[in-house]
Motif scaffolding. Structure first.
Motif, PDB file in Angstrom:
ATOM      1  N   ALA A  20     -45.945 -60.161  20.591  1.00 27.44           N
ATOM      2  CA  ALA A  20     -47.296 -59.515  20.098  1.00 27.44           C
ATOM      3  C   ALA A  20     -48.053 -58.730  20.949  1.00 27.44           C
ATOM      4  O   ALA A  20     -48.559 -57.718  20.490  1.00 27.44           O
ATOM      5  CB  ALA A  20     -48.237 -60.731  19.279  1.00 27.44           C
ATOM      6  N   ALA A  21     -47.860 -59.139  22.406  1.00 19.48           N
ATOM      7  CA  ALA A  21     -48.580 -58.366  23.429  1.00 19.48           C
ATOM      8  C   ALA A  21     -47.992 -56.765  23.357  1.00 19.48           C
ATOM      9  O   ALA A  21     -48.583 -55.986  23.746  1.00 19.48           O
ATOM     10  CB  ALA A  21     -48.528 -58.790  24.698  1.00 19.48           C
ATOM     11  N   GLN A  22     -46.505 -56.936  23.101  1.00 24.22           N
ATOM     12  CA  GLN A  22     -45.789 -55.606  23.310  1.00 24.22           C
ATOM     13  C   GLN A  22     -46.352 -54.711  22.087  1.00 24.22           C
ATOM     14  O   GLN A  22     -46.472 -53.468  22.054  1.00 24.22           O
ATOM     15  CB  GLN A  22     -44.296 -55.779  23.357  1.00 24.22           C
ATOM     16  N   GLY A  23     -46.398 -55.374  20.801  1.00 22.54           N
ATOM     17  CA  GLY A  23     -47.019 -54.598  19.701  1.00 22.54           C
ATOM     18  C   GLY A  23     -48.461 -53.835  20.070  1.00 22.54           C
ATOM     19  O   GLY A  23     -48.634 -52.890  19.683  1.00 22.54           O
ATOM     20  N   ILE A  24     -49.404 -55.120  20.309  1.00 26.24           N
ATOM     21  CA  ILE A  24     -50.684 -54.416  20.850  1.00 26.24           C
ATOM     22  C   ILE A  24     -50.601 -53.181  21.742  1.00 26.24           C
ATOM     23  O   ILE A  24     -51.359 -52.170  21.774  1.00 26.24           O
ATOM     24  CB  ILE A  24     -51.289 -55.580  21.219  1.00 26.24           C
ATOM     25  N   TYR A  62     -52.024 -58.310  31.429  1.00 28.14           N
ATOM     26  CA  TYR A  62     -53.168 -58.705  31.232  1.00 28.14           C
ATOM     27  C   TYR A  62     -53.278 -59.613  29.927  1.00 28.14           C
ATOM     28  O   TYR A  62     -53.987 -60.805  29.724  1.00 28.14           O
ATOM     29  CB  TYR A  62     -54.246 -57.447  30.991  1.00 28.14           C
ATOM     30  N   LEU A  63     -52.581 -59.136  29.019  1.00 26.74           N
ATOM     31  CA  LEU A  63     -52.529 -59.959  27.430  1.00 26.74           C
ATOM     32  C   LEU A  63     -51.848 -61.210  27.748  1.00 26.74           C
ATOM     33  O   LEU A  63     -52.297 -62.267  27.063  1.00 26.74           O
ATOM     34  CB  LEU A  63     -52.050 -59.003  26.579  1.00 26.74           C
ATOM     35  N   ARG A  65     -40.226 -63.098  28.377  1.00 26.08           N
ATOM     36  CA  ARG A  65     -41.363 -62.865  29.524  1.00 26.08           C
ATOM     37  C   ARG A  65     -40.486 -62.613  30.717  1.00 26.08           C
ATOM     38  O   ARG A  65     -40.665 -62.099  31.644  1.00 26.08           O
ATOM     39  CB  ARG A  65     -42.374 -64.085  29.343  1.00 26.08           C
ATOM     40  N   ARG A  66     -39.537 -63.716  30.903  1.00 24.42           N
ATOM     41  CA  ARG A  66     -38.723 -63.754  31.962  1.00 24.42           C
ATOM     42  C   ARG A  66     -37.914 -62.260  32.281  1.00 24.42           C
ATOM     43  O   ARG A  66     -37.784 -61.956  33.323  1.00 24.42           O
ATOM     44  CB  ARG A  66     -37.558 -64.772  32.029  1.00 24.42           C
ATOM     45  N   LEU A  67     -37.461 -61.776  31.258  1.00 21.24           N
ATOM     46  CA  LEU A  67     -36.676 -60.618  31.223  1.00 21.24           C
ATOM     47  C   LEU A  67     -37.710 -59.555  31.426  1.00 21.24           C
ATOM     48  O   LEU A  67     -37.392 -58.523  32.364  1.00 21.24           O
ATOM     49  CB  LEU A  67     -36.181 -60.367  29.940  1.00 21.24           C
ATOM     50  N   PHE A  68     -39.032 -59.485  31.014  1.00 18.09           N
ATOM     51  CA  PHE A  68     -39.825 -58.541  31.402  1.00 18.09           C
ATOM     52  C   PHE A  68     -40.239 -58.345  32.966  1.00 18.09           C
ATOM     53  O   PHE A  68     -40.168 -57.387  33.564  1.00 18.09           O
ATOM     54  CB  PHE A  68     -41.113 -58.615  30.436  1.00 18.09           C
ATOM     55  N   ALA A  69     -40.616 -59.780  33.322  1.00 19.83           N
ATOM     56  CA  ALA A  69     -40.721 -59.907  34.840  1.00 19.83           C
ATOM     57  C   ALA A  69     -39.505 -59.433  35.491  1.00 19.83           C
ATOM     58  O   ALA A  69     -39.750 -58.789  36.808  1.00 19.83           O
ATOM     59  CB  ALA A  69     -41.110 -61.409  35.039  1.00 19.83           C
ATOM     60  N   GLY A  70     -38.357 -59.776  35.336  1.00 20.04           N
ATOM     61  CA  GLY A  70     -37.214 -59.318  36.184  1.00 20.04           C
ATOM     62  C   GLY A  70     -37.108 -57.923  36.025  1.00 20.04           C
ATOM     63  O   GLY A  70     -36.859 -57.070  37.122  1.00 20.04           O
ATOM     64  N   ALA A  88     -35.880 -57.821  20.960  1.00 22.83           N
ATOM     65  CA  ALA A  88     -37.038 -58.410  21.285  1.00 22.83           C
ATOM     66  C   ALA A  88     -37.677 -59.565  20.182  1.00 22.83           C
ATOM     67  O   ALA A  88     -38.110 -60.520  20.544  1.00 22.83           O
ATOM     68  CB  ALA A  88     -38.232 -57.484  21.676  1.00 22.83           C
ATOM     69  N   GLY A  89     -37.528 -59.195  19.055  1.00 21.70           N
ATOM     70  CA  GLY A  89     -38.140 -60.043  17.874  1.00 21.70           C
ATOM     71  C   GLY A  89     -37.044 -61.373  17.802  1.00 21.70           C
ATOM     72  O   GLY A  89     -37.574 -62.189  17.204  1.00 21.70           O
ATOM     73  N   SER A  90     -35.967 -61.056  18.284  1.00 20.28           N
ATOM     74  CA  SER A  90     -34.887 -62.210  18.265  1.00 20.28           C
ATOM     75  C   SER A  90     -34.694 -63.271  19.374  1.00 20.28           C
ATOM     76  O   SER A  90     -34.301 -64.400  19.250  1.00 20.28           O
ATOM     77  CB  SER A  90     -33.624 -61.924  17.883  1.00 20.28           C
ATOM     78  N   LEU A  91     -35.606 -62.905  20.381  1.00 21.69           N
ATOM     79  CA  LEU A  91     -35.559 -63.540  21.575  1.00 21.69           C
ATOM     80  C   LEU A  91     -36.662 -64.590  21.400  1.00 21.69           C
ATOM     81  O   LEU A  91     -37.780 -64.197  21.306  1.00 21.69           O
ATOM     82  CB  LEU A  91     -35.506 -62.733  22.882  1.00 21.69           C
ATOM     83  N   PRO A  92     -36.512 -65.723  22.013  1.00 26.34           N
ATOM     84  CA  PRO A  92     -37.781 -66.683  22.413  1.00 26.34           C
ATOM     85  C   PRO A  92     -38.533 -66.187  23.371  1.00 26.34           C
ATOM     86  O   PRO A  92     -38.221 -65.335  24.223  1.00 26.34           O
ATOM     87  CB  PRO A  92     -37.118 -67.974  23.025  1.00 26.34           C
TER      88      PRO A  92
END
Length: 136
Positions: free
Chosen positions: A41-45, A30-31, A99-104, A90-94
């Motif tokens: 930022a969405a992961q932090g929220i 959603y975010l 997003r692609r890693l999360f989707a995968g 996560a903070g060091s990745l573009p």
């Protein structure tokens, strides 16, 4: 009306989390997709959102005697180390790669769950709800 579109994913994410199904995925999608929040930022929220949800869920699970404290004591230190490693990574990745890693990762979980749904139970002692009698 915008508040309603924010409450629905929050509600369903909390329900899924209480069921142990990773409701954070709902909130993250959603975010990032509908609110255009960057992935990190969405992961932090998402993590801040789930602190009270996790506390309430934990209280209910403890009350229902569904928490094995011996196993939790073993897993918690590894989880804490994983938090630091994952947050640093996560903070060091573009954002796009994250997003692609999360989707995968979501796709892998989906395929595993679909495969598991059609697999025969490991033993005949399993009950219809999927739990062994010893875990009840």
């Amino acid at each position: 009306m915008e508040w309603l579109t924010a409450l629905l994913p929050a509600f369903f994410g909390a329900v899924l989390s209480a069921l142990g199904m990773g409701g954070g995925g709902v909130l993250l999608i959603y975010l990032t997709v509908f609110k255009d929040v960057d992935q990190f930022a969405a992961q932090g929220i998402n993590l801040v959102f789930f602190i009270p949800i996790a506390i309430v869920s934990l209280i209910i699970h403890i009350k229902n005697k569904l928490v094995d404290f011996k196993v939790a004591a073993i897993l918690i230190p590894a989880g804490i180390l994983g938090v630091f490693a994952g947050s640093k990574l996560a903070g060091s990745l573009p954002d796009g790669l994250l997003r692609r890693l999360f989707a995968g990762f979501l796709l892998l979980i989906a395929f595993k769950e679909i495969y598991s749904a059609f697999k025969k139970p490991a033993s005949e002692e399993e009950t219809n709800d999927g739990r062994s009698p010893a875990k009840k």
